[in-house]
Structure formats: structure tokens, C-alpha cells
Design an enzyme around this catalytic site. Structure first.
Site, PDB file in Angstrom:
ATOM      1  CE  LYS A   1      54.902  20.630  50.646  1.00 58.67           C
ATOM      2  NZ  LYS A   1      55.006  19.409  51.461  1.00 58.67           N
TER       3      LYS A   1
ATOM      4  CG  ASP B   1      52.154  18.773  53.846  1.00 56.86           C
ATOM      5  OD1 ASP B   1      51.361  18.994  54.783  1.00 56.86           O
ATOM      6  OD2 ASP B   1      53.221  19.392  53.699  1.00 56.86           O
TER       7      ASP B   1
ATOM      8  CE  LYS C   1      55.464  22.356  53.880  1.00 60.10           C
ATOM      9  NZ  LYS C   1      55.216  21.050  54.512  1.00 60.10           N
TER      10      LYS C   1
END
Length: 222
Positions: free
Chosen positions: A152, A89, A181
């Protein structure tokens, strides 16, 4: 709805100890979460703890500001993958995005995607709370063009977390073939179901057990 495999069980606080990390690995195995998400210094430990399970090691790169150099992000991702990370991430360079340096932003993401190619999924953290709606759209487009697997919402370390309307906008922008996400401020079963209904197919949370059991969370922030 079975929420367990939607969840990246997350512990990113700087004061987290090795014992804390081992505890969340144990919880992730018990509840069969999608992954355990940690800072890169714990990659080897988490990979060892999760060995032989289908719970993935997830790490954060360029975290939490996204302001490290592209080369630094790529190296951090490469090293973590070598130590067992299956998901990365990374934080987008927010300042570059706001400066409309779109080529820089795209290349920044591409470098991490290249480092992860065939070995790990890449999720791009946009930090929506610092962005205008059109900047969220642009960041999603650049992430998709760069070959990332997910976009995300948040680091959980800035001024706000996942919002249902932002998740919806992200899903509309990236379409059905890319992951979305939601992270930060997803603390209850109801929060989780709301962001999933809006288009999220992964959730980052430290309140993971409270979410799946439908109980009250004691965790603030992430």
C-alpha cells in the site's frame, strides 16, 4: 467502470466520533464498498455495524508511524482479528528500512502475517513519500517474501499520498499475484481510474462517495 468494490471507505482521523464511524458504515453498506477502514479501537463497533453484509472490517496497525515494536503490531493485529477484522493494514518500520535492516523489516511484517494467517488479509503500508525509488522496490520485495497480501502506498498522514508512477513501480515489482493499494490523495473518479490503470486493485479513500458519483470531494488528505 464500477469503482465501488475497489474502495476501502476510510476514516482514521483522531477526532472521529462513534457517530462518524457509524455514518461511514452506513455509507459503505449503501454503496457496497469493499471495506470500512478504521483505527483498531473501533474494530468491534464496525464489525457489529457491518454484520450480515459483504463489506469487510479493515483496521490499521502500527499506525501511522510504523515505529511500534513488532510484538505490539502482532498483538494489535491479533486482537483486532478476534474482534472481527478481516483485513489489516500495517505500517512498515520506515526507519529500519532506511537503515537497511532488511531482516528486521521482513520479520516485522511476518509477525503480523502470522497473526492474521487464514483469518485476515495483510496490507503493508510503505509510506512512499518518505522513500527513494529503490527503497520502494525493496519494501515491496520484503513484503512479498514475508507473505503479505498487498502493498500500500501511504498512510495519508505523512508528506504525500499515492502517485501513479509509484503504483506502477509497485505493481511491476510484486507482479500479478499480489495486491496493490493506492491511498492518500485519491479524491476523484479520475484519480481512482488513473491509479487502477497503473496497477492498483484497491483504493483507500475518505472521498469514496465523490469518487463513485464523479462529484467534487470536500475531504483533504486521505
Amino acid at each position: 467502470m464500477n469503482l465501488n468494490k475497489y474502495i476501502d471507505h476510510t476514516l482514521l482521523k483522531p477526532q472521529a466520533t462513534e457517530e462518524d464511524i457509524k455514518k461511514i458504515c452506513k455509507e459503505a453498506k449503501e454503496y457496497n464498498f469493499a471495506s470500512v477502514c478504521v483505527n483498531t479501537c473501533y474494530t468491534s463497533l464496525v464489525s457489529k455495524e457491518l454484520e450480515g453484509t459483504d463489506v469487510t472490517t479493515c483496521v490499521v496497525v502500527g499506525f501511522p508511524l510504523g515505529a511500534t515494536t513488532t510484538e505490539t503490531k502482532a498483538f494489535e493485529a491479533k486482537q483486532a482479528i478476534e474482534q472481527g477484522a478481516g483485513e489489516v493494514d500495517m505500517v512498515i518500520n520506515v526507519g529500519a528500512l532506511k537503515s537497511k535492516k532488511y531482516d528486521y523489516v521482513k520479520k516485522d511484517i511476518e509477525a503480523v502475517v502470522e497473526a492474521a494467517k487464514g483469518k485476515a488479509l495483510v496490507k503493508v503500508i510503505l509510506e512512499n513519500c518518505l522513500l527513494e525509488k529503490e527503497e520502494i522496490v525493496k519494501a515491496c520485495e520484503l513484503s512479498k517474501e514475508a507473505g503479505a497480501d498487498f502493498v500500500k502506498t501511504s498512510t495519508g498522514f505523512s508528506t504525500g499520498g499515492a502517485k501513479v508512477e509509484d503504483v506502477k513501480l509497485m505493481r511491476e515489482t510484486v507482479g500479478p499475484d499480489m495486491g496493490v493499494k493506492a491511498s492518500g490523495a485519491v479524491r476523484t473518479k479520475e484519480d481512482a481510474e488513473a491509479v487502477i490503470a497503473a496497477g492498483a486493485n484497491r483504493i483507500g479513500a475518505s472521498s469514496s462517495i465523490a469518487i463513485v458519483e464523479g462529484t467534487k470531494s470536500e475531504n483533504a488528505g486521505y
